[in-house]
Design an enzyme around this catalytic site. Structure first.
Site, PDB file in Angstrom:
ATOM      1  N   CYS A 165       0.804  -1.226   0.000  1.00  0.00           N
ATOM      2  CA  CYS A 165       0.000   0.000   0.000  1.00  0.00           C
ATOM      3  C   CYS A 165       0.832   1.269   0.000  1.00  0.00           C
ATOM      4  O   CYS A 165       0.541   2.200  -0.724  1.00  0.00           O
ATOM      5  CB  CYS A 165      -0.925   0.006   1.209  1.00  0.00           C
ATOM      6  SG  CYS A 165      -2.155  -1.280   1.097  1.00  0.00           S
TER       7      CYS A 165
HETATM    8  N1  NAD Z   1      -2.034  -7.187   0.600  1.00  0.00           N
HETATM    9  C1  NAD Z   1      -2.757  -6.138   0.917  1.00  0.00           C
HETATM   10  O1  NAD Z   1      -2.857  -5.784   2.082  1.00  0.00           O
HETATM   11  C2  NAD Z   1      -3.500  -5.351  -0.154  1.00  0.00           C
HETATM   12  C3  NAD Z   1      -4.484  -4.444   0.256  1.00  0.00           C
HETATM   13  C4  NAD Z   1      -5.201  -3.756  -0.694  1.00  0.00           C
HETATM   14  C5  NAD Z   1      -4.920  -3.927  -2.053  1.00  0.00           C
HETATM   15  N2  NAD Z   1      -3.936  -4.790  -2.449  1.00  0.00           N
HETATM   16  C6  NAD Z   1      -3.729  -4.944  -3.883  1.00  0.00           C
HETATM   17  O2  NAD Z   1      -4.330  -6.153  -4.317  1.00  0.00           O
HETATM   18  C7  NAD Z   1      -3.563  -6.762  -5.364  1.00  0.00           C
HETATM   19  C8  NAD Z   1      -3.146  -8.168  -4.970  1.00  0.00           C
HETATM   20  O3  NAD Z   1      -2.343  -8.073  -3.801  1.00  0.00           O
HETATM   21  P1  NAD Z   1      -2.022  -9.335  -2.891  1.00  0.00           P
HETATM   22  O4  NAD Z   1      -1.402  -8.791  -1.650  1.00  0.00           O
HETATM   23  O5  NAD Z   1      -3.198 -10.238  -2.774  1.00  0.00           O
HETATM   24  O6  NAD Z   1      -0.904 -10.056  -3.802  1.00  0.00           O
HETATM   25  P2  NAD Z   1      -0.367 -11.557  -3.682  1.00  0.00           P
HETATM   26  O7  NAD Z   1       0.937 -11.571  -4.387  1.00  0.00           O
HETATM   27  O8  NAD Z   1      -0.457 -12.052  -2.277  1.00  0.00           O
HETATM   28  O9  NAD Z   1      -1.436 -12.411  -4.534  1.00  0.00           O
HETATM   29  C9  NAD Z   1      -1.616 -12.286  -5.892  1.00  0.00           C
HETATM   30  C10 NAD Z   1      -1.696 -13.679  -6.475  1.00  0.00           C
HETATM   31  O10 NAD Z   1      -2.005 -13.566  -7.880  1.00  0.00           O
HETATM   32  C11 NAD Z   1      -1.405 -14.676  -8.532  1.00  0.00           C
HETATM   33  N3  NAD Z   1      -1.349 -14.443  -9.974  1.00  0.00           N
HETATM   34  C12 NAD Z   1      -0.479 -13.693 -10.699  1.00  0.00           C
HETATM   35  N4  NAD Z   1      -0.781 -13.749 -12.007  1.00  0.00           N
HETATM   36  C13 NAD Z   1      -1.857 -14.559 -12.131  1.00  0.00           C
HETATM   37  C14 NAD Z   1      -2.646 -15.005 -13.241  1.00  0.00           C
HETATM   38  N5  NAD Z   1      -2.372 -14.604 -14.475  1.00  0.00           N
HETATM   39  N6  NAD Z   1      -3.670 -15.835 -12.996  1.00  0.00           N
HETATM   40  C15 NAD Z   1      -3.961 -16.245 -11.739  1.00  0.00           C
HETATM   41  N7  NAD Z   1      -3.258 -15.866 -10.662  1.00  0.00           N
HETATM   42  C16 NAD Z   1      -2.221 -15.019 -10.847  1.00  0.00           C
HETATM   43  C17 NAD Z   1      -0.052 -14.777  -7.862  1.00  0.00           C
HETATM   44  O11 NAD Z   1       0.514 -16.065  -8.043  1.00  0.00           O
HETATM   45  C18 NAD Z   1      -0.398 -14.476  -6.401  1.00  0.00           C
HETATM   46  O12 NAD Z   1      -0.612 -15.641  -5.635  1.00  0.00           O
HETATM   47  C19 NAD Z   1      -2.416  -5.802  -5.629  1.00  0.00           C
HETATM   48  O13 NAD Z   1      -2.794  -4.911  -6.624  1.00  0.00           O
HETATM   49  C20 NAD Z   1      -2.291  -5.055  -4.320  1.00  0.00           C
HETATM   50  O14 NAD Z   1      -1.711  -3.773  -4.494  1.00  0.00           O
HETATM   51  C21 NAD Z   1      -3.231  -5.514  -1.526  1.00  0.00           C
END
Ligand code: NAD
Length: 421
Positions: free
Chosen positions: A263
């Site tokens: 974030c």
């Molecule tokens: N972690 C947080 O606290 C948080 C909070 C708000 C927003 N976000 C946003 O949410 C989004 C995801 O974050 P996250 O923390 O869950 O990331 P993460 O890395 O934990 O999870 C994302 C997952 O997507 C998978 N992935 C990648 N390409 C793919 C595809 N083509 N098909 C299927 N799966 C695929 C990855 O293998 C991974 O497991 C980002 O944009 C992030 O900025 C995160």
């Protein structure tokens, strides 16, 4: 199976898994698709790697027969709603939208008339309309807004927060036209207590970046003030607590060793990148906040050097005890964690490092760092300690009773051997 009961969550990470679990809980059949075979294997065997989702909750979802973790896009055929929660990192300071592009392309050929696609990944305003929709239309041969619905809904998950979880936190929703907004809001109304509709996807995309930039800038403000206050011999922590008693016009932020996760270190840079690209201007607040927050680990190193100096020691050849590696308390997330930069710097100065953090998985433990327990015996092997993450499972009394000097970056210790940031 009825198409409108089938939900696909693309990405089973910190954001996607909680959405998937909630959708199962309210009665949907959920396909959780992720390309990471280790993650999918773990989910299939009932082991959750996301702190907010317990093994029991995952096991219950699997036992319901309505949760299918998979790596195979063929399993998503005939979905009613697809939610994209893939990473949006920075690559060499530039937004990397390749995960949205590739997951959008994989989804596109499976989009059927009446389906809804929602993007949740954090990104700059315009991504849904300018990047995602052309990909979905090309692969499906359908028209967005007419044949199928598209929207954006930012994720506000706060890992480790026991009060404001996914269900209780109001969810901002948007669509590219009224029909899309109706479909997106209708879906999330079943998942969370409150939805907050906004006029367009760009406004929803900007909402998330505004929230994160606001925090980033305010944390940078108190971080810079902490450095000056220390030099001026003023206890900033007391001033912050006193200011926080003002019932209006002030919001409490506290200094720390730097910022981590997605974030703060990443998201505001999506906004400044777009301002530069589209308007040719610098978003000075974001750049200043990046500069201050990115350099907090350097400041922590300086303070450790100064502490060791009073004992006639140098960092070179000393052992530093690092309490907490995760960027956020009660989580095991070390992505962009300031502890990682701190460890790099300490290694460069020739220090040895021992660390404690029961939340961090073995596979993610930083190399060259010995894993120890938080006890007096381990502390005695070090020359100086630093509290980076104040996890609830830390026995802070052990640090209070330490006979070595301790730098407390969280204002949690009270002993005479400890120094605050
Ligand atoms: N972690 C947080 O606290 C948080 C909070 C708000 C927003 N976000 C946003 O949410 C989004 C995801 O974050 P996250 O923390 O869950 O990331 P993460 O890395 O934990 O999870 C994302 C997952 O997507 C998978 N992935 C990648 N390409 C793919 C595809 N083509 N098909 C299927 N799966 C695929 C990855 O293998 C991974 O497991 C980002 O944009 C992030 O900025 C995160």
């Amino acid at each position: 199976m009825q198409k409108d009961r089938k939900v696909v969550i693309v990405g089973q990470g910190y954001v996607g898994l909680p959405v998937a679990m909630r959708a199962v809980a309210v009665g949907f059949t959920v396909v959780g698709i992720d390309l990471d075979i280790t993650r999918i294997a773990s989910l299939k065997s009932g082991i959750s790697y996301v702190d907010d989702i317990s093994h029991d909750e995952l096991a219950a979802a699997l036992a319901s027969g309505r949760y299918l973790p998979t790596t195979d896009y063929d399993d998503i055929e005939n979905f009613g709603v697809a939610v994209i929660t893939v990473p949006t990192p920075l690559r060499e300071t530039l937004p990397d939208l390749s995960f949205i592009e590739s997951s959008g392309a994989s989804l596109s050929s499976r989009v059927t008339p009446g389906a809804t696609v929602v993007l949740e990944s954090t990104t700059y305003p315009g991504t849904t309309e300018e990047l995602l929709i052309p990909i979905l239309e090309k692969g499906s041969g359908l028209i967005a807004g007419e044949d199928f619905f598209v929207g954006y809904s930012p994720e506000r998950i706060d890992p480790g927060n026991k009060v404001w979880g996914f269900v209780e936190t109001p969810k901002v929703v948007s669509g590219i036209n009224p029909a899309s907004l109706g479909a997106v809001q209708g879906f999330y109304d079943l998942l969370v207590h409150t939805t907050v509709p906004v006029g367009g996807t760009k406004e929803a995309e900007l909402t998330k970046l505004l929230e994160n930039t606001f925090r980033h800038v305010n944390i940078a403000l108190v971080n810079e003030l902490a450095i000056f206050a220390n030099q001026l011999g003023v206890n900033i922590w007391e001033s912050i607590d006193a200011a926080a008693t003002k019932p209006f016009g002030y919001m409490k932020f506290t200094p720390g060793p730097g910022v981590g996760g997605h974030c703060l270190p990443v998201d505001p840079s999506y906004l400044s990148w777009q301002v530069r690209r589209k308007l040719g201007q610098n978003f000075r607040f974001v750049e200043l906040a990046n500069d201050i927050n990115d350099h907090m680990p350097d400041y922590v190193v300086q303070r450790l050097m100064a502490i060791l100096n009073t004992k006639g020691k140098a960092l070179n050849g000393s052992t530093v005890f690092v309490a907490g590696l995760a960027y956020k308390k009660n989580t095991g997330d070390i992505r962009e964690s300031p502890s990682i930069r701190l460890i790099e710097l300490l290694h460069e100065y020739g220090a040895s490092i021992v660390a404690v953090d029961s939340h961090v998985e073995d596979g993610r433990w930083p190399s060259g760092v010995e894993k120890v327990a938080l006890d007096s015996e381990s502390l005695l092997k070090a020359d100086v300690a630093v509290l980076i993450t104040d996890h609830d499972d830390f026995d802070l009394q052990v640090l209070n009773e330490a006979t070595i000097p301790v730098l407390d970056t969280r204002n949690r210790l009270s002993s005479s051997e400890s120094e605050r940031l």
